[in-house]
Design a protein around this motif. Structure first.
Motif, PDB file in Angstrom:
ATOM      1  N   PRO A 378      36.046 -40.270 -21.890  1.00 39.84           N
ATOM      2  CA  PRO A 378      34.665 -40.134 -21.405  1.00 39.84           C
ATOM      3  C   PRO A 378      33.648 -40.409 -22.521  1.00 39.84           C
ATOM      4  CG  PRO A 378      35.743 -37.970 -21.573  1.00 39.84           C
ATOM      5  CD  PRO A 378      36.715 -38.987 -22.085  1.00 39.84           C
ATOM      6  N   LEU A 379      32.376 -40.461 -22.139  1.00 37.13           N
ATOM      7  CA  LEU A 379      31.310 -40.616 -23.139  1.00 37.13           C
ATOM      8  C   LEU A 379      31.235 -39.364 -23.999  1.00 37.13           C
ATOM      9  CD1 LEU A 379      28.539 -42.326 -21.030  1.00 37.13           C
ATOM     10  CD2 LEU A 379      29.713 -43.288 -23.007  1.00 37.13           C
ATOM     11  N   PRO A 380      30.778 -39.419 -25.221  1.00 44.18           N
ATOM     12  CA  PRO A 380      30.087 -40.583 -25.789  1.00 44.18           C
ATOM     13  C   PRO A 380      31.003 -41.595 -26.459  1.00 44.18           C
ATOM     14  CG  PRO A 380      29.937 -38.760 -27.317  1.00 44.18           C
ATOM     15  CD  PRO A 380      30.663 -38.236 -26.113  1.00 44.18           C
ATOM     16  N   GLU A 381      32.340 -41.342 -26.472  1.00 42.28           N
ATOM     17  CA  GLU A 381      33.211 -42.302 -27.148  1.00 42.28           C
ATOM     18  C   GLU A 381      33.646 -43.441 -26.224  1.00 42.28           C
ATOM     19  OE1 GLU A 381      33.685 -38.964 -27.513  1.00 42.28           O
ATOM     20  OE2 GLU A 381      33.094 -38.767 -29.610  1.00 42.28           O
ATOM     21  N   ALA A 382      33.556 -43.237 -24.908  1.00 42.49           N
ATOM     22  CA  ALA A 382      34.085 -44.185 -23.922  1.00 42.49           C
ATOM     23  C   ALA A 382      33.747 -45.632 -24.221  1.00 42.49           C
ATOM     24  CB  ALA A 382      33.505 -43.853 -22.554  1.00 42.49           C
ATOM     25  N   ALA A 383      34.714 -46.508 -23.936  1.00 41.45           N
ATOM     26  CA  ALA A 383      34.425 -47.929 -24.142  1.00 41.45           C
ATOM     27  C   ALA A 383      34.711 -48.753 -22.899  1.00 41.45           C
ATOM     28  CB  ALA A 383      35.249 -48.456 -25.311  1.00 41.45           C
ATOM     29  N   SER A 384      35.252 -48.119 -21.846  1.00 41.30           N
ATOM     30  CA  SER A 384      35.558 -48.932 -20.666  1.00 41.30           C
ATOM     31  C   SER A 384      35.319 -48.137 -19.389  1.00 41.30           C
ATOM     32  CB  SER A 384      37.000 -49.426 -20.728  1.00 41.30           C
ATOM     33  OG  SER A 384      37.870 -48.329 -20.727  1.00 41.30           O
ATOM     34  N   TYR A 385      35.253 -48.862 -18.283  1.00 41.98           N
ATOM     35  CA  TYR A 385      34.977 -48.244 -16.995  1.00 41.98           C
ATOM     36  C   TYR A 385      36.261 -47.855 -16.275  1.00 41.98           C
ATOM     37  CZ  TYR A 385      30.273 -50.205 -17.498  1.00 41.98           C
ATOM     38  OH  TYR A 385      29.017 -50.510 -17.933  1.00 41.98           O
ATOM     39  N   LEU A 386      36.119 -46.876 -15.379  1.00 43.48           N
ATOM     40  CA  LEU A 386      37.256 -46.467 -14.551  1.00 43.48           C
ATOM     41  C   LEU A 386      37.333 -47.343 -13.304  1.00 43.48           C
ATOM     42  CD1 LEU A 386      37.834 -42.700 -13.717  1.00 43.48           C
ATOM     43  CD2 LEU A 386      38.845 -44.556 -12.450  1.00 43.48           C
ATOM     44  N   GLY A 387      36.182 -47.621 -12.740  1.00 47.98           N
ATOM     45  CA  GLY A 387      36.165 -48.454 -11.533  1.00 47.98           C
ATOM     46  C   GLY A 387      34.776 -48.486 -10.927  1.00 47.98           C
ATOM     47  N   PHE A 388      34.674 -49.182  -9.789  1.00 42.06           N
ATOM     48  CA  PHE A 388      33.366 -49.417  -9.178  1.00 42.06           C
ATOM     49  C   PHE A 388      33.472 -49.290  -7.658  1.00 42.06           C
ATOM     50  CE2 PHE A 388      33.770 -51.717 -13.086  1.00 42.06           C
ATOM     51  CZ  PHE A 388      32.526 -51.667 -13.698  1.00 42.06           C
ATOM     52  N   ILE A 389      32.433 -48.728  -7.051  1.00 42.93           N
ATOM     53  CA  ILE A 389      32.341 -48.676  -5.587  1.00 42.93           C
ATOM     54  C   ILE A 389      31.103 -49.476  -5.196  1.00 42.93           C
ATOM     55  CG2 ILE A 389      32.162 -47.175  -3.566  1.00 42.93           C
ATOM     56  CD1 ILE A 389      33.208 -44.866  -5.260  1.00 42.93           C
ATOM     57  N   PHE A 390      31.233 -50.326  -4.202  1.00 42.87           N
ATOM     58  CA  PHE A 390      30.110 -51.166  -3.765  1.00 42.87           C
ATOM     59  C   PHE A 390      29.757 -50.849  -2.323  1.00 42.87           C
ATOM     60  CE2 PHE A 390      32.399 -53.424  -7.035  1.00 42.87           C
ATOM     61  CZ  PHE A 390      31.383 -53.848  -7.885  1.00 42.87           C
ATOM     62  N   ALA A 391      28.453 -50.837  -2.046  1.00 41.25           N
ATOM     63  CA  ALA A 391      28.020 -50.597  -0.660  1.00 41.25           C
ATOM     64  C   ALA A 391      26.800 -51.441  -0.341  1.00 41.25           C
ATOM     65  CB  ALA A 391      27.677 -49.113  -0.476  1.00 41.25           C
ATOM     66  N   ARG A 392      26.637 -51.722   0.952  1.00 38.98           N
ATOM     67  CA  ARG A 392      25.409 -52.371   1.428  1.00 38.98           C
ATOM     68  C   ARG A 392      24.940 -51.607   2.656  1.00 38.98           C
ATOM     69  NH1 ARG A 392      26.635 -56.620  -1.046  1.00 38.98           N
ATOM     70  NH2 ARG A 392      24.670 -57.662  -0.759  1.00 38.98           N
ATOM     71  N   GLY A 393      23.664 -51.789   2.989  1.00 42.34           N
ATOM     72  CA  GLY A 393      23.150 -51.083   4.157  1.00 42.34           C
ATOM     73  C   GLY A 393      21.717 -51.470   4.442  1.00 42.34           C
ATOM     74  N   GLY A 394      21.170 -50.778   5.434  1.00 37.96           N
ATOM     75  CA  GLY A 394      19.812 -51.107   5.859  1.00 37.96           C
ATOM     76  C   GLY A 394      18.758 -50.575   4.912  1.00 37.96           C
ATOM     77  N   SER A 395      19.076 -49.493   4.188  1.00 37.49           N
ATOM     78  CA  SER A 395      18.062 -48.911   3.298  1.00 37.49           C
ATOM     79  C   SER A 395      18.751 -48.394   2.031  1.00 37.49           C
ATOM     80  CB  SER A 395      17.365 -47.743   4.001  1.00 37.49           C
ATOM     81  OG  SER A 395      18.227 -46.625   4.006  1.00 37.49           O
ATOM     82  N   PRO A 396      17.983 -48.267   0.954  1.00 32.03           N
ATOM     83  CA  PRO A 396      18.573 -47.739  -0.278  1.00 32.03           C
ATOM     84  C   PRO A 396      19.101 -46.315  -0.109  1.00 32.03           C
ATOM     85  CG  PRO A 396      16.220 -48.307  -0.595  1.00 32.03           C
ATOM     86  CD  PRO A 396      16.591 -48.739   0.780  1.00 32.03           C
ATOM     87  N   ASP A 397      18.432 -45.509   0.739  1.00 34.14           N
ATOM     88  CA  ASP A 397      18.922 -44.138   0.985  1.00 34.14           C
ATOM     89  C   ASP A 397      20.315 -44.176   1.605  1.00 34.14           C
ATOM     90  OD1 ASP A 397      16.582 -43.176   0.013  1.00 34.14           O
ATOM     91  OD2 ASP A 397      15.765 -42.501   1.936  1.00 34.14           O
ATOM     92  N   ASP A 398      20.483 -45.077   2.610  1.00 34.58           N
ATOM     93  CA  ASP A 398      21.798 -45.208   3.268  1.00 34.58           C
ATOM     94  C   ASP A 398      22.856 -45.613   2.240  1.00 34.58           C
ATOM     95  OD1 ASP A 398      20.647 -44.748   5.657  1.00 34.58           O
ATOM     96  OD2 ASP A 398      20.693 -46.827   6.375  1.00 34.58           O
ATOM     97  N   VAL A 399      22.493 -46.570   1.413  1.00 34.22           N
ATOM     98  CA  VAL A 399      23.467 -47.086   0.452  1.00 34.22           C
ATOM     99  C   VAL A 399      23.871 -45.984  -0.525  1.00 34.22           C
ATOM    100  CG1 VAL A 399      23.745 -48.691  -1.490  1.00 34.22           C
ATOM    101  CG2 VAL A 399      22.754 -49.492   0.653  1.00 34.22           C
ATOM    102  N   GLU A 400      22.896 -45.225  -0.980  1.00 35.55           N
ATOM    103  CA  GLU A 400      23.202 -44.152  -1.935  1.00 35.55           C
ATOM    104  C   GLU A 400      24.120 -43.114  -1.284  1.00 35.55           C
ATOM    105  OE1 GLU A 400      19.777 -42.271  -3.804  1.00 35.55           O
ATOM    106  OE2 GLU A 400      21.028 -40.544  -4.306  1.00 35.55           O
ATOM    107  N   ALA A 401      23.793 -42.739  -0.038  1.00 35.14           N
ATOM    108  CA  ALA A 401      24.615 -41.734   0.653  1.00 35.14           C
ATOM    109  C   ALA A 401      26.033 -42.267   0.874  1.00 35.14           C
ATOM    110  CB  ALA A 401      23.962 -41.377   1.992  1.00 35.14           C
ATOM    111  N   THR A 402      26.140 -43.543   1.213  1.00 33.39           N
ATOM    112  CA  THR A 402      27.449 -44.163   1.455  1.00 33.39           C
ATOM    113  C   THR A 402      28.295 -44.144   0.181  1.00 33.39           C
ATOM    114  OG1 THR A 402      26.419 -45.592   3.100  1.00 33.39           O
ATOM    115  CG2 THR A 402      28.559 -46.284   2.274  1.00 33.39           C
ATOM    116  N   LEU A 403      27.667 -44.463  -0.933  1.00 31.89           N
ATOM    117  CA  LEU A 403      28.404 -44.477  -2.209  1.00 31.89           C
ATOM    118  C   LEU A 403      28.924 -43.077  -2.534  1.00 31.89           C
ATOM    119  CD1 LEU A 403      26.041 -46.770  -4.349  1.00 31.89           C
ATOM    120  CD2 LEU A 403      28.374 -47.323  -3.629  1.00 31.89           C
ATOM    121  N   ARG A 404      28.055 -42.072  -2.326  1.00 28.61           N
ATOM    122  CA  ARG A 404      28.467 -40.695  -2.650  1.00 28.61           C
ATOM    123  C   ARG A 404      29.604 -40.251  -1.739  1.00 28.61           C
ATOM    124  NH1 ARG A 404      24.964 -39.033  -6.405  1.00 28.61           N
ATOM    125  NH2 ARG A 404      22.779 -39.621  -6.235  1.00 28.61           N
TER     126      ARG A 404
END
Ligand code: ADP
Length: 426
Positions: A378-404
Motif C-alpha cells: 500500500p501507499l506511501p511505498e506502493a508502486a503498482s495498482y491492484l486493479g480497475f473497475i469501469f462504469a458508464r451511465g446516465g449521470s456521474p452520480d449513477d456511475v459513482e454509485a455503480t462503482l462503489r
C-alpha cells in the motif's frame, strides 16, 4: 505507413492499448523503453533499447534507429520518458512540449516555482537535502503539511503530517523509500531532495487535455469524490463529467491552461491535478503525458463530423501525426473508473465475487492487474495498482454509485507476507 515512436516506462496494458489503436489506424508503432529485456509484447523485436537516466545517449540511440526507420511522431507515457520524447522531437523538428517544459513538469519543485512566478496559487513549500536534519525542516513549516519527494508519481512517497513528530517519522519513511533499489535505479538527482508543503484542504479534480500549439483542449474534467485528506493519498474513484458548476469548471480549466503555459507546455497531452477550496484553485501538477494506468479506458471520444468513435490512444496517435485534437469530444455518457484500493500489505492470492462485481448494470469491466502471488504494497511505498473497475451511465452520480456497488462485491484474498528466513546454516 506513418510511424510513431512510443516511449514508455512500463510494458503493461497501456502499451497494449496503444498497440491496438495503432493497428486500427494502420500506424506503425515503434516502442522505446529501458526494460526491453523484460518485454513479453509483440513489438519486442522492434523496440529501441534506451536508458531513461541517460538522456543524451537515449536520444542518440533513437535518432540512429530513426535513420533507417523514419519517425513521424513521438509520444511518451509515464513521467520518466517525457523529456527524452521532447528532445527527440526537437532533434527531428517535430512539434511537441519543449524539453525544458517537460523537465519542469516532472519536477515538483520546478513546478511550484514556475506557477508561483506566474502569479498562480501554490502551497507554501520548502525543499531540502534528503540528508537534512528533519527537526530543522519542521522549524520552517506550518502544520498540517505534506512531506513528499520532488519526482515520482501515483502519490508514492506523499504523506500528510500534523506535527513535528509526524514530520520526523514521515521524513525517515520517505528517505528509506528514496534509497530503495528501484528508485535508486532511476538515478534521478531529484531523489536527493525532499519537499515539505503546506497542506491544501479541499476537493480534488483531475483534468485530461491536449495542448494544440499552445491552446489547451480539455478532454475531460474528473471529480475525485473520495476525500483525500491523508495521511496517504490513494487515488480511488474518477468520474466524468464533473459535477462542479459550469462556471467553476471554466475557472478550473482556465487556471490549468495558465499553469501549463507557465511551465512552457505547448503541444501534446497533459494530465493535471488540482485542489479547490474557498481560497482558490491550486494546481498541484500538470504532467506532460496522458493519464496513467488503465484509466484511459474510462474515456471514449467521438469525432463530431462523421461520428467516428475512438479511444484516448487513437486520439493521441492521430495528434502525434499532426491532427488537431479539437475534432474530437468526449462521448455523451457519464463514465468513471475506480482504482481498486490496496487494503493492506500482503501476498495477493486472487479475488472472489468477480462475476458479481461485473454483473452490476453499468459496469463495463473489472480488471485485476496484480498477479497472483504478487506482494501488494500500500501507499506511501506502493508502486503498482491492484486493479480497475469501469462504469458508464446516465449521470456521474449513477456511475459513482455503480462503482462503489461493484467494489463492495469483490473479496480480495491477501495472505500475510512470510518473512524471508535467513539461511539455516547462518
Ligand atoms: P503525484 O505526482 O504522485 O500525483 P502529487 O504531488 O500530485 O504527486 O501528490 C499526490 C496527491 O497527494 C495529490 O493528488 C493530493 O491528493 C495530495 N497532495 C499533494 N500535495 C498536497 C498538498 N500540498 N496539499 C494537499 N494535498 C496534497
Amino acid at each position: 505507413m506513418a510511424r510513431v515512436l512510443l516511449l514508455a516506462t512500463t510494458t503493461g496494458y497501456q502499451i497494449r492499448a496503444f498497440g491496438e489503436a495503432a493497428e486500427r489506424l494502420g500506424v506503425d508503432l515503434v516502442f522505446g523503453s529501458d526494460r526491453c529485456h523484460m518485454l513479453d509484447d509483440p513489438w519486442m523485436d522492434r523496440a529501441v533499447p534506451i536508458r531513461f537516466h541517460d538522456e543524451q545517449s537515449s536520444v542518440a540511440a533513437i535518432l540512429e534507429a530513426a535513420g533507417s526507420r523514419p519517425i513521424d511522431g513521438v509520444l511518451a507515457v509515464g513521467d520518466q520518458p517525457t523529456v527524452i520524447a521532447a528532445l527527440v522531437r526537437e532533434a527531428l523538428g517535430l512539434p511537441g512540449h519543449p524539453a525544458f517544459a517537460a523537465a519542469a513538469a516532472r519536477n515538483k519543485l520546478a513546478t511550484r516555482e514556475r506557477l508561483r512566478s506566474a502569479g498562480l496559487a501554490v502551497p507554501a513549500f520548502v525543499q531540502d537535502s534528503v540528508s537534512v536534519d528533519p527537526h530543522r525542516l519542521a522549524s520552517s513549516v506550518a502544520f498540517p503539511a505534506v512531506v513528499k519527494r520532488v519526482a515520482l508519481s501515483g502519490s508514492r512517497g506523499v504523506m500528510r503530517v500534523n506535527d513535528e513528530e509526524e514530520l520526523v517519522k514521515a521524513y525517515y519513511r520517505l528517505r528509506a523509500l528514496l534509497q530503495s533499489p528501484d528508485i535508486r535505479a532511476e538515478r534521478n538527482p531529484a531523489h536527493d531532495f525532499v519537499l515539505v508543503e503546506e497542506f491544501i484542504p479541499g476537493r480534488e479534480f483531475a483534468v485530461e487535455g491536449v495542448m494544440n500549439h499552445g491552446n489547451l483542449h480539455v478532454l475531460a474534467v474528473f471529480d475525485k469524490p473520495d476525500p483525500l485528506d491523508g495521511p496517504f493519498f490513494e487515488e480511488t474513484i474518477y468520474v466524468t463529467p464533473s459535477r462542479l458548476a459550469q462556471g467553476e469548471q471554466r475557472s478550473l480549466t482556465n487556471t490549468i491552461a495558465r499553469a501549463a503555459a507557465a511551465l512552457g507546455l505547448r503541444h501534446r497531452p497533459i494530465h493535471a491535478e488540482c485542489r479547490v477550496n474557498e481560497r482558490g484553485i491550486y494546481v498541484l501538477e500538470v504532467a506532460a503525458r496522458p493519464i496513467g494506468g488503465l484509466c484511459a479506458r474510462a474515456l471514449r471520444f467521438v469525432q463530431a463530423a462523421d461520428l467516428v468513435e475512438g479511444s484516448l490512444e487513437e486520439l493521441l496517435l492521430r495528434h502525434a501525426l499532426g491532427e488537431w485534437s479539437t475534432l474530437w469530444r468526449r462521448e455523451p455518457d457519464a463514465s468513471g473508473v475506480m482504482m481498486i484500493p490496496i487494503p493492506r500489505r500482503g501476498v495477493f492470492r486472487g479475488a472472489g465475487g468477480l462475476d458479481q462485481a461485473r454483473s452490476i448494470p453499468g459496469i463495463t469491466d473489472v480488471r485485476l492487474t496484480a498477479k497472483t502471488d504478487q506482494l501488494l504494497v500500500p501507499l506511501p511505498e506502493a508502486a503498482s495498482y491492484l486493479g480497475f473497475i469501469f462504469a458508464r451511465g446516465g449521470s456521474p452520480d449513477d456511475v459513482e454509485a455503480t462503482l462503489r456497488c461493484s467494489h463492495a462485491r469483490l473479496h480480495l484474498f491477501i495472505d500475510p507476507e512470510v518473512p524471508v528466513l535467513q539461511s539455516l546454516h547462518g
